[in-house]
Design a protein around this motif. Structure first.
Motif, short mmCIF file in Angstrom:
data_model
loop_
_atom_site.label_atom_id
_atom_site.label_comp_id
_atom_site.label_asym_id
_atom_site.label_seq_id
_atom_site.Cartn_x
_atom_site.Cartn_y
_atom_site.Cartn_z
N ALA A 79 -14.21 31.90 100.81
CA ALA A 79 -13.86 33.24 100.34
C ALA A 79 -12.43 33.60 100.71
N GLU A 80 -12.03 33.28 101.92
CA GLU A 80 -10.67 33.58 102.36
C GLU A 80 -9.65 32.76 101.56
N LEU A 81 -9.99 31.51 101.30
CA LEU A 81 -9.12 30.67 100.48
C LEU A 81 -8.98 31.25 99.07
N LEU A 85 -5.40 32.15 97.32
CA LEU A 85 -5.00 31.48 96.08
C LEU A 85 -4.97 32.46 94.91
N GLY A 86 -5.92 33.38 94.88
CA GLY A 86 -5.92 34.40 93.83
C GLY A 86 -4.67 35.27 93.90
N ALA A 87 -4.26 35.62 95.10
CA ALA A 87 -3.05 36.43 95.28
C ALA A 87 -1.82 35.69 94.75
N SER A 111 -3.69 39.03 99.43
CA SER A 111 -3.94 37.95 100.39
C SER A 111 -4.36 38.48 101.75
N SER A 112 -3.99 39.72 102.07
CA SER A 112 -4.41 40.31 103.34
C SER A 112 -5.91 40.55 103.40
#
Length: 155
Positions: A79-81, A85-87, A111-112
């Motif tokens: 989820a954090e990745l 990557l989405g950001a 990304s935060s």
């Protein structure tokens, strides 16, 4: 002789470095390599990919040879990745029409969300600082033509 992974974190980090280094070096073979004096477009990614793979070998070997604290591999945080990557993808998609300031704000804030310690105030301050640094380095220093303001505010 049986090889044993003594530090999983180092070993798998090394494997990841090797994979990324070889990927970029292999991808660069589609372009002209050139020479050290007249570098082609493949020169830099090939050399950096090779160096990254070499560092990966050294790190992976270190993971085989020594035990260390925190040597067990934790679960992977998908989820954090995905947030990070989405950001980056959103930043790349909106940079041309939203400009550097808005794109940097989106990149940092989105990304935060990957952190469990997210604070709006810190994200906004970091966005402003990063936008100023990016402006100074890439636009003022390197003279790149990156739009700073959104399209509706430009001439």
């Amino acid at each position: 002789m049986k090889l044993r992974i003594r530090n999983e974190t180092d070993f798998w980090s090394g494997v990841m470095f090797i994979a990324f280094g070889l990927f970029f070096a292999a991808f660069a073979t589609r372009y002209d390599f050139g020479t050290a004096q007249v570098m082609g477009p493949a020169y830099f990614p090939t050399v950096l990919g090779g160096l990254l793979a070499l560092v990966g070998v050294l790190v992976a070997l270190a993971g085989l040879g020594r035990e260390g604290e925190g040597g067990k591999l934790e679960r992977f945080h998908f989820a954090e990745l995905a947030w990070v990557l989405g950001a980056v993808l959103i930043y790349a998609a909106i940079l041309r029409w939203a400009g550097l300031l808005v794109s940097m704000l989106a990149l940092i804030v989105i990304s935060s969300f990957a952190s469990h310690e997210f604070r709006w105030k810190e994200a906004i301050i970091l966005s402003i600082v990063m936008a100023v640094i990016t402006y100074l380095v890439f636009i003022m220093g390197l003279k790149l033509t990156i739009p700073v303001l959104p399209a509706f505010l430009r001439n």
